[in-house]
Enzyme design. Structure first.
Site, PDB file in Angstrom:
ATOM      1  N   HIS A 175       0.847  -1.194   0.000  1.00 31.09           N
ATOM      2  CA  HIS A 175       0.000   0.000   0.000  1.00 31.09           C
ATOM      3  C   HIS A 175       0.883   1.245   0.000  1.00 31.09           C
ATOM      4  O   HIS A 175       1.949   1.269   0.628  1.00 31.09           O
ATOM      5  CB  HIS A 175      -0.883   0.057   1.242  1.00 31.09           C
ATOM      6  CG  HIS A 175      -1.846  -1.073   1.354  1.00 31.09           C
ATOM      7  ND1 HIS A 175      -2.654  -1.239   2.440  1.00 31.09           N
ATOM      8  CD2 HIS A 175      -2.142  -2.089   0.514  1.00 31.09           C
ATOM      9  CE1 HIS A 175      -3.405  -2.302   2.270  1.00 31.09           C
ATOM     10  NE2 HIS A 175      -3.098  -2.847   1.110  1.00 31.09           N
TER      11      HIS A 175
ATOM     12  N   HIS B 242      -1.788   0.160   8.807  1.00 29.95           N
ATOM     13  CA  HIS B 242      -3.004   0.065   8.002  1.00 29.95           C
ATOM     14  C   HIS B 242      -4.230   0.423   8.832  1.00 29.95           C
ATOM     15  O   HIS B 242      -4.284   0.140  10.028  1.00 29.95           O
ATOM     16  CB  HIS B 242      -3.124  -1.373   7.476  1.00 29.95           C
ATOM     17  CG  HIS B 242      -4.325  -1.608   6.632  1.00 29.95           C
ATOM     18  ND1 HIS B 242      -4.451  -1.084   5.374  1.00 29.95           N
ATOM     19  CD2 HIS B 242      -5.462  -2.306   6.867  1.00 29.95           C
ATOM     20  CE1 HIS B 242      -5.614  -1.461   4.866  1.00 29.95           C
ATOM     21  NE2 HIS B 242      -6.248  -2.200   5.759  1.00 29.95           N
TER      22      HIS B 242
ATOM     23  N   HIS C   6      -2.655   4.205   6.071  1.00 25.72           N
ATOM     24  CA  HIS C   6      -1.854   4.459   4.875  1.00 25.72           C
ATOM     25  C   HIS C   6      -2.605   5.469   4.002  1.00 25.72           C
ATOM     26  O   HIS C   6      -3.838   5.476   3.989  1.00 25.72           O
ATOM     27  CB  HIS C   6      -1.677   3.181   4.046  1.00 25.72           C
ATOM     28  CG  HIS C   6      -1.052   2.042   4.776  1.00 25.72           C
ATOM     29  ND1 HIS C   6      -1.371   0.737   4.502  1.00 25.72           N
ATOM     30  CD2 HIS C   6      -0.120   2.001   5.754  1.00 25.72           C
ATOM     31  CE1 HIS C   6      -0.664  -0.067   5.271  1.00 25.72           C
ATOM     32  NE2 HIS C   6       0.098   0.685   6.054  1.00 25.72           N
TER      33      HIS C   6
ATOM     34  N   ASP D 159      -5.074   3.577   1.817  1.00 26.44           N
ATOM     35  CA  ASP D 159      -6.177   2.807   2.414  1.00 26.44           C
ATOM     36  C   ASP D 159      -7.526   3.423   2.043  1.00 26.44           C
ATOM     37  O   ASP D 159      -7.940   4.427   2.618  1.00 26.44           O
ATOM     38  CB  ASP D 159      -6.040   2.758   3.940  1.00 26.44           C
ATOM     39  CG  ASP D 159      -4.877   1.910   4.408  1.00 26.44           C
ATOM     40  OD1 ASP D 159      -4.364   1.113   3.610  1.00 26.44           O
ATOM     41  OD2 ASP D 159      -4.487   2.054   5.579  1.00 26.44           O
TER      42      ASP D 159
END
Length: 154
Positions: free
Chosen positions: A64, A72, A81, A84
């Site tokens: 990511h 995360h 992130h 995300d």
């Protein structure tokens, strides 16, 4: 106004288009998507990944996009992130369609997502709330049936 698009393709029958639009670096980015070929009535992980590389399929997109080195999380979490984007929800035909605004996703500036990849995952993102170390990295969203590189449009 800066606009970008990612055309999602893969080897599992999943395909779609994700559009991005940002008026200025200080404004949130609007993300709109339509993705077909998923399982019906499901939630699928939806992320921006670090690399705009599909040489070995979507696995080449890397992790990511996470320029701030956070764990995360959900798109509404303070700790997450940049990439995300949570989950997309499919209808009875396996189509996910919608839009949202995000203040961390940028098309302008040093943390721009242009040239990176959008990935739709085969599983549901646990939003970093799982009980494994992997949850804090990937959300346990599983394989990557489709992806596309984010490119500027005019």
């Amino acid at each position: 106004m800066v606009q970008a698009v990612a055309v999602l393709k893969g080897d599992a029958g999943v395909s779609g288009v994700v559009k991005f639009e940002q008026a200025s670096e200080s404004e949130p980015t609007t993300v709109s998507y339509e993705i077909a070929g998923n399982s019906p009535n499901a939630e699928r992980g939806f992320h921006i990944h670090e690399f705009g590389d599909a040489t070995n399929g979507c696995v080449s997109a890397g992790p990511h996009f996470n320029p701030f080195k956070k764990t995360h999380g959900a798109p509404t979490d303070e700790v997450r992130h940049v990439g995300d984007m949570g989950n997309v929800k499919t209808d009875e035909n396996g189509v996910a369609k919608g839009s949202f605004k995000d203040s961390l996703i940028k098309l302008i500036g040093p943390t721009s997502v242009v040239g990176r990849s959008v990935v739709i995952h085969a599983g549901q993102d646990d939003l970093g709330k799982g009980d494994t170390e992997e949850s804090l990295k990937t959300g346990n969203a599983g394989p990557r049936p489709a992806c596309g590189v984010i490119g500027l449009t005019n």
